[in-house]
Scaffold this active site. Structure first.
Site, PDB file in Angstrom:
ATOM      1  N   ILE A   1      13.182 -10.343 -18.148  1.00 19.39           N
ATOM      2  CA  ILE A   1      13.656  -9.229 -18.958  1.00 19.39           C
ATOM      3  C   ILE A   1      14.747  -9.744 -19.901  1.00 19.39           C
ATOM      4  O   ILE A   1      15.644 -10.478 -19.478  1.00 19.39           O
ATOM      5  CB  ILE A   1      14.227  -8.105 -18.077  1.00 19.39           C
ATOM      6  CG1 ILE A   1      13.124  -7.475 -17.230  1.00 19.39           C
ATOM      7  CG2 ILE A   1      14.923  -7.039 -18.927  1.00 19.39           C
ATOM      8  CD1 ILE A   1      13.653  -6.521 -16.161  1.00 19.39           C
TER       9      ILE A   1
ATOM     10  N   CYS B   1       0.830  -1.194   0.000  1.00 14.27           N
ATOM     11  CA  CYS B   1       0.000   0.000   0.000  1.00 14.27           C
ATOM     12  C   CYS B   1       0.866   1.245   0.000  1.00 14.27           C
ATOM     13  O   CYS B   1       2.087   1.182  -0.091  1.00 14.27           O
ATOM     14  CB  CYS B   1      -0.892   0.013   1.246  1.00 14.27           C
ATOM     15  SG  CYS B   1      -1.846  -1.499   1.479  1.00 14.27           S
TER      16      CYS B   1
ATOM     17  N   ASP C   1      -3.896  -9.252   6.917  1.00 17.12           N
ATOM     18  CA  ASP C   1      -2.696  -9.443   7.721  1.00 17.12           C
ATOM     19  C   ASP C   1      -2.402  -8.219   8.584  1.00 17.12           C
ATOM     20  O   ASP C   1      -1.884  -8.333   9.696  1.00 17.12           O
ATOM     21  CB  ASP C   1      -1.503  -9.765   6.827  1.00 17.12           C
ATOM     22  CG  ASP C   1      -1.273  -8.714   5.749  1.00 17.12           C
ATOM     23  OD1 ASP C   1      -2.265  -8.222   5.180  1.00 17.12           O
ATOM     24  OD2 ASP C   1      -0.115  -8.393   5.464  1.00 17.12           O
TER      25      ASP C   1
END
EC number: 6.3.5.4
Length: 639
Positions: free
Chosen positions: A296, A2, A103
């Protein structure tokens, strides 16, 4: 995963003002949490807590900030806390309220039960901000290695914090201004732990917490270290290698299994290195369904290791997503966006490549991947670790000029602290010598007495260095500087979260790390083979070609390697290094800088050319940061 941000301004209690300010701070963190947004205010105290959410665990039950039933306590969390179900059950057995299914919900009841020592019981990657209205204190907490970022600024009006500096700069009390000392550090690649590119904005150090308290109407702060990556003062003189091989294997299996738990699919980053291949191999056997692997590829064979990644993907039956990147993707608008997200300069366009990769991950509807960062730090994987212990064994190859110095250098501050100057700092000392002549007269006068190398040394705890083995010292000092300041920042969280994607570095599980420091040096590096103990632990997981392969330079091809890349960089130079902007930034002498760039394009020595590329990247980005954050220029669109 977040974004968290907020402030405590005791003298400002106007609700409209607080909400308006917090909203502006949250707006620039939308990329960290596009799934939900929340805020909580303690208006009488001038406290604002904000949160943007990327839902990975407890998809419908994770709204933040989380408050106690009486409203006296509130918390915001960024990151992942593993083992939360067990902890939640223990809390319930102790009749402590933990009704949330995410969590993050365990943090507040654990704090109410254990006080600040609760953080020592957490497993995972996290940044936490907790407000205690009873004790009138705001607590900022950062995980053990700094996987999750957390910044703050303290002034006469209070404290402002955020997951990214850009949110702090949206607060009216924190003007955007580049710091000259930090600019010099960026040019040499090595930041002082706890600093940022901006004046007045600090980084909470990994394994630290900050307590902001209200005393006599003013906010006062103190920081405390709550953990450390501590090597012992002596190792087993007669180690049994098989014991350590098994110990690494057991803990790494557990770390990967733990990080596969989520309420959304979890993939893996896959390069051609031992670390990510080990992660994919373990994840494949731990999961019931095939693993999605993201790789990549570069258009230069010397820097591309995707052929090994393809081999590993085929061996494991993984569904591989391969992303080929050329100068069109590594420079121009994507380079500018990566700089804005990084909030500091970076020496190699690998950061831009990581930005593109996280974008592809999200396009494939994945929000989380397990990564291999931290393995080199734990098991002695970098060539400079081996050089510090065993001496030179080659000229460095592609490492020369970038992460290995071609000459042996010493610095008195490092000699005093360690008894030697670690090899990892030496190429950046050479870069610093290349940069100083480019400075403007004003900057030379301002920084004449400032020694950036000594400033880095001063930030390292001597008690954790002295009396240790040379390999331990090298690993510790790198981990306390470049791991957080480079690999986990512009090489990790900032590029991943730019596209709302969470990375989970299994090697940096603290159970793995606390075991790794006990492994004797001759087991970490055995018969000149770096990461020997990890290779043996994964011998039946890795392809033979990879098991026997030396450490590879995982970097994007520098600009000097082909005309197209040189042309792309020159185009950015023409746009960003204008006479007016160079004058406005004031860091460089324009004439000397132009002469350096002209000479750099003509350089034929590969080592020097790599160093020139580094200097040009940093120079460009300092001016980009000024344009983006000080001038407020808009970001370009990326196709």
């Amino acid at each position: 995963m977040c974004g968290i941000t907020g402030f405590w301004n005791p003298s400002r209690t106007n609700e409209r003002e607080l909400r308006f300010t917090l909203d502006r701070m949250l707006d620039v963190l939308d990329h960290r949490g596009p799934d939900d947004r929340g805020s909580r205010f303690y208006l009488d105290q001038g406290v604002a807590l904000g949160h943007t959410r990327l839902s990975i665990v407890g998809l419908d039950h994770g709204h933040q900030p989380i408050a106690s039933s009486d409203g006296d306590y509130a918390v915001t969390v960024n990151g992942e806390l593993y083992g939360y179900k067990r902890e939640r059950t223990q809390l319930a057995c102790q009749k402590l309220d933990c009704s949330g299914k995410s969590d993050s919900a365990i943090t507040l009841p654990m704090y109410l039960r254990d006080g600040l020592s609760f953080v020592e019981k957490l497993r995972g990657e996290f940044a936490i901000v907790l407000y205690d209205n009873v004790k009138q204190r705001l607590v900022l907490i950062r995980d053990r290695f700094g996987v999750k970022p957390l910044y703050y600024a303290v002034n006469d009006n209070g404290i402002v914090y955020g997951s990214e500096v850009k949110s702090i700069l949206k607060h009216p009390d924190v003007p955007a201004k580049l710091c000259p000392k930090a600019a010099l550090h960026q040019m040499m690649q090595v930041m002082v732990p706890g600093t940022t590119a901006f004046e007045g904005v600090l980084a909470l150090k990994p394994d630290h917490l900050l307590i902001a308290s209200l005393r006599d109407g003013r906010i006062e702060v103190e920081t405390q270290r709550w953990w450390d990556f501590s090597f012992p003062t002596s190792h087993d003189p007669n180690p049994d290698p098989a014991e350590y091989v098994q110990g690494v294997q057991d803990r790494l299996i557990d770390a990967v299994a733990t990080r596969l738990e989520a309420d959304v699919p979890v993939g893996c980053y896959l390069s051609g290195g031992i670390d990510s291949c080990s992660i994919l191999g373990l994840a494949t056997t731990l999961q019931q369904s095939p693993v999605k692997a993201f790789t990549i590829a570069f258009d230069n064979a010397e820097y591309d290791e995707s052929h090994i990644a393809k081999l590993m993907a085929k061996r494991t039956g993984a569904e591989q997503e391969l992303l080929l990147l050329t100068e069109k993707e590594l420079y121009g608008p994507a380079f500018e966006r990566a700089t804005w997200h990084a909030e500091r300069t970076f020496y190699n366009t690998l950061a831009v490549a990581k930005w593109h990769m996280s974008r592809r991950v999200r396009a494939c509807n994945y929000k989380a991947v397990i990564t291999g960062e931290g393995s080199d730090e734990l098991f002695g994987g970098y060539p400079f670790f081996k050089r510090d212990w065993l001496g030179r064994d080659d000229e460095g190859g592609l490492f020369a000029g970038a992460i290995l110095a071609e000459d042996d250098l010493k610095h008195p501050a490092w000699q005093d602290l360690c008894g030697f100057t670690p090899s990892w700092i030496q190429p950046w000392m050479m870069t610093l010598d290349r940069v100083r002549p480019l400075l403007s007269a004003e900057m030379r006068d301002l920084l004449n007495e400032y020694d950036p190398v000594a400033a880095v040394v001063a930030a390292i705890d001597p008690d954790q260095v002295r009396g240790r083995h040379r390999l331990d010292i090298s690993q510790y000092t790198w981990s306390k500087t470049m791991l957080e300041g480079q690999i986990l920042t512009w090489g990790g969280d900032r590029m991943d979260m730019a596209n709302s994607m969470e990375a989970r570095p299994a090697f940096l599980d603290h159970h793995v790390a606390e075991y790794a420091v006990t492994i004797p040096p001759e087991v970490r590096i055995r018969d000149g083979i770096e990461k020997w103990v990890l290779r043996e632990a994964m011998v039946n997981v890795l392809p033979r070609e990879l098991y026997e392969r030396k450490k590879f330079a995982f970097m994007a091809p520098p600009a000097h390697t082909d005309p197209e890349k040189r042309s792309a960089v020159q185009e950015m130079i023409d746009h960003w290094l204008t006479e007016d902007r160079v004058h406005a930034v004031g860091f460089f002498d324009r004439g000397v800088l132009d002469a350096f760039i002209d000479a750099a394009w003509k350089e034929t020595d590969g080592t020097i050319a790599r160093r020139n590329d580094i200097v040009m990247n940093h120079t460009l980005q300092l001016h980009m940061l000024h344009g983006q954050y000080v001038e407020g220029l808009p970001l370009p669109a990326v196709d």
